[in-house]
Write an enzyme that holds these catalytic residues in place. Structure first.
Site, PDB file in Angstrom:
ATOM      1  N   GLU A  57       0.741  -1.331  -0.178  1.00 49.89           N
ATOM      2  CA  GLU A  57       0.148   0.010  -0.016  1.00 49.89           C
ATOM      3  C   GLU A  57       0.857   1.243   0.023  1.00 49.89           C
ATOM      4  O   GLU A  57       1.858   1.253   0.485  1.00 49.89           O
ATOM      5  CB  GLU A  57      -0.784  -0.017   1.221  1.00 49.89           C
ATOM      6  CG  GLU A  57      -1.731   1.218   1.573  1.00 49.89           C
ATOM      7  CD  GLU A  57      -2.164   1.291   2.980  1.00 49.89           C
ATOM      8  OE1 GLU A  57      -1.759   0.779   3.701  1.00 49.89           O
ATOM      9  OE2 GLU A  57      -3.352   1.657   3.079  1.00 49.89           O
ATOM     10  N   LYS A 114      -9.537   1.712  -1.945  1.00 48.75           N
ATOM     11  CA  LYS A 114      -9.876   1.355  -0.616  1.00 48.75           C
ATOM     12  C   LYS A 114     -11.223   1.627  -0.216  1.00 48.75           C
ATOM     13  O   LYS A 114     -11.557   2.808  -0.184  1.00 48.75           O
ATOM     14  CB  LYS A 114      -8.677   1.944   0.181  1.00 48.75           C
ATOM     15  CG  LYS A 114      -8.589   1.244   1.604  1.00 48.75           C
ATOM     16  CD  LYS A 114      -7.261   1.738   2.423  1.00 48.75           C
ATOM     17  CE  LYS A 114      -7.353   1.156   3.920  1.00 48.75           C
ATOM     18  NZ  LYS A 114      -5.882   1.707   4.394  1.00 48.75           N
ATOM     19  N   CYS A 158      -4.943  -3.011   3.037  1.00 52.06           N
ATOM     20  CA  CYS A 158      -4.566  -2.757   4.138  1.00 52.06           C
ATOM     21  C   CYS A 158      -5.557  -3.230   5.258  1.00 52.06           C
ATOM     22  O   CYS A 158      -6.318  -4.352   5.608  1.00 52.06           O
ATOM     23  CB  CYS A 158      -3.868  -1.575   4.594  1.00 52.06           C
ATOM     24  SG  CYS A 158      -3.268  -1.587   6.287  1.00 52.06           S
TER      25      CYS A 158
END
Ligand code: CDT
Length: 307
Positions: A47, A124, A169
């Site tokens: 990331e 995300k 993440c």
């Protein structure tokens, strides 16, 4: 015919504030070449792989942070990575901060095929941390200030002869992430992460960071019969220690490769995409065993309701 994909997880050590994108891209290309030498079809980077993890600092005027974001991909700085990957015939997945032409800010990962074509962009969904400056913290985790949550959800795409999905993440901690992809027949999930060891709201979790990292990815893999590749940016970055422990997890939930350091390190696994069927065709035969008619709360409700 067996569908084997050789996967490289290219963990990065810290990227300090003073490191330029060009310097970082040199490191990425070194790992890419190493992956090619190991016979990899695809290499996964972390990331926000081009810069330091800038949400650890707060700026009152967000435009002062614009220089951390990419306004195009490939960009001038990343073009050499795209060129080298195409030349070597190796795919890759790269995380970066994205600033769109109409001013939206996302935490993004791009998936590139072996011939250099961009397969997909994932933004995300689960944005952790806080929206406002919290000056009493030893460091900020202001992702909710710097990134808006994507409403595009979790796609699954055809790449490298498999069904490939992405998450970033904090997404890996939520079971819904995996299941939404599982319901699209995902066989391989690629995930970059930056996980500070010190969790400010509850330091009792610090010692458990490695356990929780493995726990969520191993259970997500097993419960959906999919490969999961988790890749860290680890080590001490601007004074903040972050988890390494990048790993490649099989559909059985077993870890088949794991990083030993918190620095730039490539781990490799030969992954049989037909292994998935042992799980999705038996214990986790969704069509046969799932009960969506009693799962209504999963999509109709966000927080806990006790009455
Ligand atoms: N980058 C990222 O999402 N990190 C979070 C840290 C915990 S929330 C402050 C994670 O889930 O690993």
């Amino acid at each position: 015919m067996a569908r084997n994909i050789t996967i490289g997880a290219a963990q990065l050590g810290p990227i300090q504030k003073s490191h330029s994108r060009e310097e970082v891209v040199v490191r990425l290309i070194k790992l890419l070449r190493q992956a090619h030498g190991a016979g990899c079809d695809v290499v996964v980077f972390p990331e926000l792989a081009l810069t330091t993890f800038f949400p650890r600092w707060f700026v009152d005027d967000i435009t002062e942070a614009d220089h951390w974001y990419e306004t195009e991909m490939p960009s001038t700085a990343t073009q050499p990575l795209f060129d080298e990957a195409k030349k070597l015939g190796i795919g890759f997945c790269l995380g970066y901060a994205e600033l769109t032409s109409d001013g939206h800010r996302f935490n993004t990962q791009v998936l590139v095929e072996k011939d250099g074509t961009i397969v997909a962009k994932y933004r995300k969904v689960h944005i952790p941390g806080h929206e406002h400056n919290e000056p009493d913290r030893p460091f900020q985790h202001a992702e909710r200030y710097y990134f808006e949550p994507s409403n595009e959800g979790f796609g699954v795409w055809s790449a490298f002869g498999a069904r490939v999905g992405m998450m970033i993440c904090n997404d890996r901690r939520w079971p819904e992430t995996y299941r939404v992809m599982g319901l699209q027949g995902v066989e391989l999930i690629l995930c970059g992460y930056n996980t500070p060891i010190h969790y400010v709201p509850d330091p009792s979790q610090d010692i458990l960071q490695g356990f929780h990292n493995a726990l969520v990815m191993q259970s997500g893999a097993y419960q959906n019969g999919t490969w999961v590749v988790g890749v860290a940016k680890g080590g001490v970055e601007e004074g903040v220690d972050s988890l390494g422990q990048s790993m490649i997890v099989a559909p059985s939930g077993q870890i088949v490769a794991q990083a030993l350091t918190t620095d730039d390190e490539l781990i490799v696994a030969h992954c049989d995409m037909d292994w998935n069927k042992r799980y999705t065709g038996t214990l986790f035969d969704f069509d046969r065993y799932r009960r969506p008619e009693v799962y209504g709360r999963i999509t109709s409700q966000r927080g806990v309701v006790t009455e």
